[in-house]
Structure formats: C-alpha cells, structure tokens
Motif scaffolding. Structure first.
Motif, PDB file in Angstrom:
ATOM      1  N   LEU A  57       0.843  -1.198   0.000  1.00 17.58           N
ATOM      2  CA  LEU A  57       0.000   0.000   0.000  1.00 17.58           C
ATOM      3  C   LEU A  57       0.878   1.248   0.000  1.00 17.58           C
ATOM      4  O   LEU A  57       1.899   1.302   0.697  1.00 17.58           O
ATOM      5  CB  LEU A  57      -0.915   0.008   1.225  1.00 17.58           C
ATOM      6  N   VAL A  58       0.470   2.237  -0.763  1.00 20.19           N
ATOM      7  CA  VAL A  58       1.286   3.440  -0.936  1.00 20.19           C
ATOM      8  C   VAL A  58       1.296   4.265   0.346  1.00 20.19           C
ATOM      9  O   VAL A  58       0.250   4.538   0.945  1.00 20.19           O
ATOM     10  CB  VAL A  58       0.754   4.284  -2.106  1.00 20.19           C
ATOM     11  N   ILE A  59       2.488   4.654   0.764  1.00 19.38           N
ATOM     12  CA  ILE A  59       2.650   5.608   1.871  1.00 19.38           C
ATOM     13  C   ILE A  59       2.812   7.017   1.326  1.00 19.38           C
ATOM     14  O   ILE A  59       2.204   7.968   1.816  1.00 19.38           O
ATOM     15  CB  ILE A  59       3.865   5.230   2.736  1.00 19.38           C
ATOM     16  N   SER A  60       3.636   7.143   0.280  1.00 21.31           N
ATOM     17  CA  SER A  60       3.847   8.458  -0.333  1.00 21.31           C
ATOM     18  C   SER A  60       4.308   8.253  -1.767  1.00 21.31           C
ATOM     19  O   SER A  60       4.940   7.241  -2.084  1.00 21.31           O
ATOM     20  CB  SER A  60       4.886   9.258   0.455  1.00 21.31           C
ATOM     21  N   THR A 120       3.266  -3.376  -6.536  1.00 20.91           N
ATOM     22  CA  THR A 120       2.401  -2.190  -6.555  1.00 20.91           C
ATOM     23  C   THR A 120       2.404  -1.544  -7.931  1.00 20.91           C
ATOM     24  O   THR A 120       1.352  -1.149  -8.455  1.00 20.91           O
ATOM     25  CB  THR A 120       2.859  -1.174  -5.499  1.00 20.91           C
ATOM     26  N   TYR A 121       3.583  -1.449  -8.566  1.00 15.63           N
ATOM     27  CA  TYR A 121       3.638  -0.918  -9.926  1.00 15.63           C
ATOM     28  C   TYR A 121       2.842  -1.804 -10.880  1.00 15.63           C
ATOM     29  O   TYR A 121       2.229  -1.313 -11.836  1.00 15.63           O
ATOM     30  CB  TYR A 121       5.090  -0.801 -10.389  1.00 15.63           C
ATOM     31  N   LEU A 174      -8.495  -0.071  -5.453  1.00 15.32           N
ATOM     32  CA  LEU A 174      -8.010  -1.386  -5.036  1.00 15.32           C
ATOM     33  C   LEU A 174      -8.403  -1.682  -3.594  1.00 15.32           C
ATOM     34  O   LEU A 174      -8.842  -2.787  -3.258  1.00 15.32           O
ATOM     35  CB  LEU A 174      -6.495  -1.430  -5.211  1.00 15.32           C
ATOM     36  N   MET A 175      -8.260  -0.693  -2.702  1.00 19.54           N
ATOM     37  CA  MET A 175      -8.559  -0.917  -1.289  1.00 19.54           C
ATOM     38  C   MET A 175     -10.053  -1.087  -1.044  1.00 19.54           C
ATOM     39  O   MET A 175     -10.466  -1.883  -0.193  1.00 19.54           O
ATOM     40  CB  MET A 175      -7.976   0.216  -0.456  1.00 19.54           C
TER      41      MET A 175
END
Length: 263
Positions: A141-144, A225-226, A257-258
C-alpha cells in the motif's frame, strides 16, 4: 441510467467511501450531482485511459467530473481518503494502522506529446517522460508518491519524497526502516537520511552473478504495486499537465483497489 461498467461502485464500497468525501459547501448552489456517479466517471477515465471529454453520456458532464477531480486534487482530498483507507486495510489484515517498514523505488513512464512540464529523459531506461518515486508498506500500500521529471537522479528524487514525508511525520510515527535498491546507495546518502530523518535505509542488491529475473527480498512489494497500477491505462502513459494530477490518479487507483479489498 444505471451503469453496467465493471468500475461501478457497489453499495458496500460507496458506504465505506461516502463518509470520507468532503461535505457540500455551506453556501452557494446546492449540490445537484451524485458524487457516486462522479467518482465512477473518474474511475472510467482511470481504467480506460480515455480523455475527459469522451466520457459516456450516462455519466455526469465531463466538465463537472473534471471540476471535482481538480478541486479535490488542489485540496488534498485524494490523499486524505487514501490514507484513511490504508489504515482500514492494515487493521483488517491484523496490522497496526501505520507501517514500521517500507520499500522505496522509482518507475519511469512516457508522457503524452502535449505534456511539457516536469518532463525529462531517463538515460538508463531510454524513456522521455516522468518518474514516480513510490514508498509502500509491506502490504504494497502506498505511503507516499512523488512524480518528477524522468531525468531526476534516484537520490535526488528520494530526497524530495522523504522531505515531503517528513513534513507529515505524524502519518508515519512508527516508520524506521526503508528498503531500497543500489541506485539509492550513494556515498553519504544513507548517512544523510539517518541524520535528517532518523530512518534507516537498507540496500537490497541484486546478486552479481544473477541472470534474468530475480525476486529480491522485501523490494518485490513495490514492484507488485507498480504491477497493480499498470492495470489502469491512464497510468501507463502520463497524460497529466501537472505532476500533482498524476499523483492524484495514483491515489485514486489505490483507493479503488482498497475498496475492492474491504467490500
């Protein structure tokens, strides 16, 4: 007209999303458009890659959809929604709401011909376009995320991303370890990160005698993630005039996605 497109939000998904959306303005004309349909139109653009003006007619007018997208980009709404859902997904997976470890990498993508801001040439990948520096947790999951010109060196882009994250340190109070590849291991850079932010960079290098694809420990999560982002055609080529719009589409892809995971 009811949409039959695969990107239609279910009632359960929208029930999770609705409390996170900004309320109507206290003054001015009352809101007359369905935010659910507006967001579904944005998802249509994200997944299909079509221009705003080519949205199907059963969605709200393209000008209205684009207005909301830009307003929420300028106000930081996409990131707020994204960060709230990240905490939900992590708790649902039995994790703490915030990450203690993360993986950092970059990805270069070509830009459309009409894009001319923050565009450069990545000599290593032979790509003219932009570069996405992305920090993800151990779930992917993306943080930044920071979108810059593709000519930006790895360590310079990492400095920008980590400096931005440091300004929001309350979002990552537990973060202490970041896995990176050899491109971020320049002389003094790891020490600089430790001295400035008290985060430890651990380099996960590719074996020198390896040939072909190698699954590298820890770093593979950001590559996955990519891979998720590549399912969205709007993200395979950067069509956005401003990098902040590119970042918003990345957050929107992760929001979708989430929501699918949670509902």
């Amino acid at each position: 007209m009811t949409s039959a497109y695969p990107i239609t939000l279910t009632d359960e998904q929208y029930a999770l999303l609705e409390p996170l959306l900004p309320p109507p303005a206290p003054c001015g004309r009352p809101r007359s458009v369905s935010l659910k349909r507006v967001i579904e139109a944005m998802l249509y653009v994200l997944i299909t890659g079509c221009p705003w003006r080519l949205l199907p007619h059963d969605y709200p007018p393209s000008g209205t959809v684009y207005y909301y997208f830009q307003q929420w980009t300028n106000q930081g709404i996409w990131k707020q929604i994204h960060d709230a859902l990240v905490a939900f997904v992590r708790r649902d997976a039995g994790r703490e709401a915030t990450a203690s470890a993360a993986a950092l990498d970059s990805q270069s993508v070509p830009t459309a011909v009409m894009v001319n801001r923050e565009v450069g040439f990545d000599a290593a990948k032979k790509i003219k376009g932009r570069k996405r520096f992305t920090l993800v947790d151990t779930l992917g999951l993306v943080i930044s995320v920071q979108v810059v010109a593709a000519s930006t060196p790895e360590r310079q882009g990492a400095r920008q991303l980590l400096s931005r994250l440091d300004e929001e340190r309350e979002r990552v109070p537990r973060l202490h370890l970041i896995w990176v590849d050899g491109g971020f291991s320049g002389v003094g850079f790891i020490e600089w990160v430790m001295a400035m932010f008290y985060w430890v960079l651990e380099v996960v290098s590719r074996p020198q005698d390896a040939k072909g694809f190698v699954l590298l420990p820890r770093r593979w999560v950001v590559e996955r993630t990519y891979g998720w982002l590549h399912w969205c055609r709007r993200l395979n080529v950067d069509y956005e005039r401003l990098p902040c719009s590119s970042e918003s589409f990345i957050y929107l892809a992760m929001i979708r996605l989430m929501l699918r995971r949670l509902a």
